[in-house]
Design a protein around this motif. Structure first.
Motif, PDB file in Angstrom:
ATOM      1  N   ALA A 201      50.027 -17.181 -10.910  1.00 34.75           N
ATOM      2  CA  ALA A 201      50.218 -15.864 -10.313  1.00 34.75           C
ATOM      3  C   ALA A 201      50.143 -14.822 -11.423  1.00 34.75           C
ATOM      4  CB  ALA A 201      51.564 -15.799  -9.616  1.00 34.75           C
ATOM      5  N   SER A 202      49.528 -13.713 -11.122  1.00 35.83           N
ATOM      6  CA  SER A 202      49.408 -12.625 -12.089  1.00 35.83           C
ATOM      7  C   SER A 202      50.750 -11.907 -12.224  1.00 35.83           C
ATOM      8  CB  SER A 202      48.334 -11.639 -11.627  1.00 35.83           C
ATOM      9  OG  SER A 202      48.184 -10.611 -12.567  1.00 35.83           O
ATOM     10  N   VAL A 203      51.086 -11.536 -13.461  1.00 42.09           N
ATOM     11  CA  VAL A 203      52.307 -10.768 -13.708  1.00 42.09           C
ATOM     12  C   VAL A 203      51.939  -9.368 -14.172  1.00 42.09           C
ATOM     13  CG1 VAL A 203      53.692 -12.807 -14.279  1.00 42.09           C
ATOM     14  CG2 VAL A 203      52.508 -11.597 -16.095  1.00 42.09           C
ATOM     15  N   LYS A 204      52.849  -8.454 -13.972  1.00 36.90           N
ATOM     16  CA  LYS A 204      52.669  -7.084 -14.457  1.00 36.90           C
ATOM     17  C   LYS A 204      53.660  -6.872 -15.586  1.00 36.90           C
ATOM     18  CE  LYS A 204      50.691  -4.665 -10.585  1.00 36.90           C
ATOM     19  NZ  LYS A 204      49.441  -4.386 -11.225  1.00 36.90           N
ATOM     20  N   ILE A 205      53.184  -6.276 -16.666  1.00 42.14           N
ATOM     21  CA  ILE A 205      54.050  -5.981 -17.802  1.00 42.14           C
ATOM     22  C   ILE A 205      53.858  -4.511 -18.153  1.00 42.14           C
ATOM     23  CG2 ILE A 205      54.722  -6.624 -20.132  1.00 42.14           C
ATOM     24  CD1 ILE A 205      53.223  -9.247 -19.718  1.00 42.14           C
ATOM     25  N   PRO A 206      54.713  -3.649 -17.649  1.00 43.25           N
ATOM     26  CA  PRO A 206      54.571  -2.217 -17.945  1.00 43.25           C
ATOM     27  C   PRO A 206      54.638  -1.958 -19.449  1.00 43.25           C
ATOM     28  CG  PRO A 206      56.231  -2.596 -16.242  1.00 43.25           C
ATOM     29  CD  PRO A 206      55.849  -3.925 -16.788  1.00 43.25           C
ATOM     30  N   GLY A 207      53.741  -1.126 -19.923  1.00 45.75           N
ATOM     31  CA  GLY A 207      53.755  -0.725 -21.328  1.00 45.75           C
ATOM     32  C   GLY A 207      53.003  -1.626 -22.279  1.00 45.75           C
TER      33      GLY A 207
END
Length: 99
Positions: free
Chosen positions: A46-52
């Protein structure tokens, strides 16, 4: 004085060039890249989001992100923003982004 400044500027540019070359030292052999791509295709994450965090070579992946092994390959991978990211597990720096 002018000659001294020119020498200093040349030295600085030389050091800057060495630093840039060291940051791009990691080369993944084509056969290793093929193994990684095939493994990732068979073991989707699953794709993850990492802000910044920018997905650039040399950027650091936070410790909170789990890196996944590819058998017989030194590097680890994670899927960020639907892009496969190859990471050096020792430094957690991105060494390649595969679209």
């Amino acid at each position: 004085m002018k000659m001294h400044l020119t020498s200093a500027a040349a030295g600085f540019l030389l050091l800057a060039g060495i630093g840039a070359a060291a940051a791009q030292d990691v080369v993944i052999a084509p056969e290793q890249e093929t193994v990684i791509k095939e493994y990732v295709h068979k073991q989707p994450l699953a794709s993850v989001k990492i802000p910044g965090v920018e997905l650039n070579i040399g950027s650091t992946v936070p410790e909170t992100v789990e890196l996944h092994e590819v058998p017989n390959v030194k590097y680890r991978y994670v899927v960020i923003d639907n892009r496969t990211v190859i990471v050096d597990p020792g430094t957690r720096k991105i060494v390649k982004v595969i679209d």
